[in-house]
Design an enzyme around this catalytic site. Structure first.
Site, PDB file in Angstrom:
ATOM      1  N   ASP A  57      42.462-118.997   9.608  1.00  0.00           N
ATOM      2  CA  ASP A  57      41.094-118.847   9.497  1.00  0.00           C
ATOM      3  C   ASP A  57      40.392-117.613  10.715  1.00  0.00           C
ATOM      4  OD1 ASP A  57      41.265-120.917   7.757  1.00  0.00           O
ATOM      5  OD2 ASP A  57      40.373-122.557   9.383  1.00  0.00           O
TER       6      ASP A  57
HETATM    7  P1  NAP Z   1      44.511-122.190  10.960  1.00  0.00           P
HETATM    8  O1  NAP Z   1      43.565-121.572  10.117  1.00  0.00           O
HETATM    9  O2  NAP Z   1      44.596-123.627  11.161  1.00  0.00           O
HETATM   10  O3  NAP Z   1      45.891-121.612  10.302  1.00  0.00           O
HETATM   11  C1  NAP Z   1      47.247-121.837  10.985  1.00  0.00           C
HETATM   12  C2  NAP Z   1      48.301-121.335   9.790  1.00  0.00           C
HETATM   13  O4  NAP Z   1      49.647-121.247  10.574  1.00  0.00           O
HETATM   14  C3  NAP Z   1      48.407-121.879   8.584  1.00  0.00           C
HETATM   15  O5  NAP Z   1      47.966-121.232   7.514  1.00  0.00           O
HETATM   16  C4  NAP Z   1      49.808-122.215   8.557  1.00  0.00           C
HETATM   17  O6  NAP Z   1      50.327-121.501   7.202  1.00  0.00           O
HETATM   18  C5  NAP Z   1      50.495-121.240   9.793  1.00  0.00           C
HETATM   19  N1  NAP Z   1      51.674-122.108  10.380  1.00  0.00           N
HETATM   20  C6  NAP Z   1      51.713-123.530  10.614  1.00  0.00           C
HETATM   21  N2  NAP Z   1      53.034-123.792  11.186  1.00  0.00           N
HETATM   22  C7  NAP Z   1      53.683-122.653  11.329  1.00  0.00           C
HETATM   23  C8  NAP Z   1      54.688-122.389  11.753  1.00  0.00           C
HETATM   24  N3  NAP Z   1      55.599-123.278  12.256  1.00  0.00           N
HETATM   25  N4  NAP Z   1      55.307-120.881  11.587  1.00  0.00           N
HETATM   26  C9  NAP Z   1      54.573-119.929  11.347  1.00  0.00           C
HETATM   27  N5  NAP Z   1      53.239-120.295  10.767  1.00  0.00           N
HETATM   28  C10 NAP Z   1      52.852-121.581  10.651  1.00  0.00           C
HETATM   29  O7  NAP Z   1      44.653-121.361  12.430  1.00  0.00           O
HETATM   30  P2  NAP Z   1      43.909-120.578  13.345  1.00  0.00           P
HETATM   31  O8  NAP Z   1      43.663-119.371  12.804  1.00  0.00           O
HETATM   32  O9  NAP Z   1      44.257-120.749  14.690  1.00  0.00           O
HETATM   33  O10 NAP Z   1      42.465-121.260  13.269  1.00  0.00           O
HETATM   34  C11 NAP Z   1      41.945-122.515  13.879  1.00  0.00           C
HETATM   35  C12 NAP Z   1      41.073-123.307  13.119  1.00  0.00           C
HETATM   36  O11 NAP Z   1      40.711-124.429  13.654  1.00  0.00           O
HETATM   37  C13 NAP Z   1      39.833-122.443  12.889  1.00  0.00           C
HETATM   38  O12 NAP Z   1      39.368-122.596  11.617  1.00  0.00           O
HETATM   39  C14 NAP Z   1      38.709-123.364  14.010  1.00  0.00           C
HETATM   40  O13 NAP Z   1      37.684-123.308  13.265  1.00  0.00           O
HETATM   41  C15 NAP Z   1      39.387-124.700  14.026  1.00  0.00           C
HETATM   42  N6  NAP Z   1      38.997-125.402  15.037  1.00  0.00           N
HETATM   43  C16 NAP Z   1      39.612-125.002  16.176  1.00  0.00           C
HETATM   44  C17 NAP Z   1      39.141-125.746  17.353  1.00  0.00           C
HETATM   45  C18 NAP Z   1      39.502-125.161  18.893  1.00  0.00           C
HETATM   46  O14 NAP Z   1      38.961-125.582  19.625  1.00  0.00           O
HETATM   47  N7  NAP Z   1      40.666-124.322  18.821  1.00  0.00           N
HETATM   48  C19 NAP Z   1      38.204-126.785  17.297  1.00  0.00           C
HETATM   49  C20 NAP Z   1      37.726-127.125  16.113  1.00  0.00           C
HETATM   50  C21 NAP Z   1      38.280-126.555  14.984  1.00  0.00           C
HETATM   51  P3  NAP Z   1      51.695-121.908   6.661  1.00  0.00           P
HETATM   52  O15 NAP Z   1      51.573-123.323   6.291  1.00  0.00           O
HETATM   53  O16 NAP Z   1      51.854-121.240   5.371  1.00  0.00           O
HETATM   54  O17 NAP Z   1      52.760-121.662   7.513  1.00  0.00           O
END
Ligand code: NAP
Length: 463
Positions: free
Chosen positions: A390
């Site tokens: 994301d």
């Molecule tokens: P993400 O959008 O959740 O994407 C994580 C990606 O990691 C997935 O597409 C997954 O694809 C891949 N993945 C999972 N396990 C893996 C592994 N073992 N090896 C390789 N790839 C792996 O993560 P992000 O880009 O960090 O975004 C964070 C999201 O969380 C945002 O949308 C944000 O708004 C939300 N959020 C964050 C917080 C905060 O405080 N950080 C709070 C609330 C919401 P595969 O399954 O294909 O591997």
């Protein structure tokens, strides 16, 4: 005031100072560990001070509580892994709020039910507030824990008219609260308010998707803090007022910061049921996903001038932070400039990536915030996306109809080339497609992030 009371007040003042310095320390990764230790010391000083209180009639029960609490805390820190930190925080909030709620209920019982005293309006206000917010935080945090731990379905659990039902229930509890300020002796209503608050906590969190739990939890943190501050007013305890207020407002500020970084409002997080299948408006996808192999990627990295790593949630689940550091070191040895780009909401909790990279001893000077790194990306040869989705989705910038439209992103698509490390075609927490993966300058290196990185380290060392 006798000497004992002075002593207690001095320990409370010292504890409060330690809490303030602790919070200040938490504002930077370099000082965060010291901040945590100062805050923990503050808590110890406050507990020791409280043990001198004249009101204490039974030290045995306190000792039992201390041992049980200590054992639960130690077990949580030993057996709950770093990746389960959000769950751990949710449980801690539930316990903290339970303490506040129980103190409120017992104070009410002691004065109104047992001693048949009437309660002054200010005290009933503080006590009612404490019980109302304390109780809803207990059940809300437990549901947050259950969702994060996948004991309950993580997607929003919704039905038609849900927000109206929830708000009516809360309004009823609030009306009872106001009535009790004027008629504190209405005991059955007091207990009804407690039950309604517990039920409201469950209903409030059920419709929220598990990915929004960090925001919910920091909001709950804020409620628990305010409930503790109210406890302080109710029982005349200064350290509770100070610590509760610090906790309440820092939690609230954190919630706002997280919402800002996702370009969402708090009301959208609480009532928007974000992440339910119906909210998905997929991006128009052009092109195909192009798979690449580690050896080819390694050559591209080894001969690059500048490489930017963009870690995300997948790096945390794969525990790949040490492998990232090894790859960074191997590239730097070859003269490549290596930078780490940190999105404020990458992962599942604030500072998630900073903590993991710090654990792997990545120097702070190599970490770049989103606004610092974005202008550098067009001049970057390779952007390596490690389990992020994301936070690098160009749809947020380019598609005003996307549910994440306006969320600031790390603009890796503007780099010369992009390599994405993920296991397959899994989506991120928003459940949206990512057009980045279909762009002509993007290559997909499939596999668990840790094993892909280890292959890259070896290939770079041999290239
Ligand atoms: P993400 O959008 O959740 O994407 C994580 C990606 O990691 C997935 O597409 C997954 O694809 C891949 N993945 C999972 N396990 C893996 C592994 N073992 N090896 C390789 N790839 C792996 O993560 P992000 O880009 O960090 O975004 C964070 C999201 O969380 C945002 O949308 C944000 O708004 C939300 N959020 C964050 C917080 C905060 O405080 N950080 C709070 C609330 C919401 P595969 O399954 O294909 O591997």
């Amino acid at each position: 005031m006798d000497l004992k009371k002075y002593l207690i007040e001095i320990t409370y003042l010292l504890a409060s100072i330690l809490f303030v310095f602790g919070l200040k320390g938490l504002s930077h990764p370099k000082t965060a560990r010291r901040g945590m230790n100062l805050a923990a010391l503050g808590m110890l000083v406050a507990i020791v001070g409280t043990l001198f209180h004249n009101d204490i009639i039974n030290y045995e029960l306190i000792m039992i509580g201390l041992v049980i609490g200590g054992l639960i805390g130690a077990a949580m820190s030993i057996w709950m892994p770093m990746t389960a930190m959000p769950q751990r925080t949710a449980l801690s909030h539930a316990f903290g709020a339970l303490a506040a709620s129980l103190v409120g209920i017992s104070e009410y019982y002691r004065h109104v039910v047992d001693s048949h005293e009437t309660m002054e309006a200010y005290k009933m206000t503080a006590l009612g507030f404490e019980v109302l917010f304390g109780s809803l935080t207990v059940t809300g945090s437990l549901i947050a824990f259950a969702k994060l731990q996948e004991l309950v379905r993580g997607t929003p659990i919704t039905y038609k008219g849900q927000n109206i039902v929830n708000l009516s229930l809360f309004a009823l509890a609030a009306i009872i609260f106001i009535y009790l300020i004027f008629v504190p002796t209405a005991t059955p209503l007091f207990y009804l308010m407690v039950v309604l608050s517990f039920v409201f906590g469950v209903l409030l969190v059920m419709p929220i998707g598990s990915a929004d739990m960090p925001v919910v939890m920091s909001l709950m943190n804020s409620y628990a803090g305010l409930a503790s501050a109210a406890t302080g007013f109710a029982i005349g305890n200064n350290v509770l007022i100070i610590a509760g207020t610090l906790d309440g407002f820092s939690g609230f500020i954190l919630s706002i910061l997280m919402c800002k970084a996702m370009n969402r409002s708090i009301t959208n997080v609480l009532f928007g049921a974000f992440g339910s299948p119906s909210t998905e408006t997929g991006a128009a996808l052009d092109g195909v996903m192009r798979e690449v192999v580690a050896d080819d990627v390694a050559v591209r990295l080894a001969y690059a001038r500048q490489v930017v790593f963009v870690p995300g949630y997948g790096m945390a689940t794969a525990q790949a932070q040490h492998a990232v550091r090894e790859l960074g070191d191997a590239l730097e040895l070859r003269g490549v400039i290596v930078k780490y780009a940190i999105h404020p909401v990458a992962g599942r909790m604030p500072g998630h990536m900073n903590v993991l990279l710090a654990e792997a001893n990545v120097p702070y000077s190599s970490l770049y915030e989103m606004d610092q790194i974005n202008p550098e990306l067009p001049a970057t040869d390779v952007a390596v996306v490690i389990g992020a989705n994301d936070v690098v989705n160009p749809d947020a910038r380019d598609n005003p109809k996307s549910p994440i439209a306006g969320m600031p992103i790390i603009e890796v698509d503007r780099a010369q080339s992009v390599i994405v490390l993920k296991r397959g075609k899994g989506k991120g927490f928003s459940g949206l497609e990512n057009p980045l993966f279909y762009k002509s300058n993007t290559g997909m290196l499939y596999g668990d992030a840790k094993s892909s990185l280890s292959k890259l380290v070896q290939a770079v060392q041999h290239s």
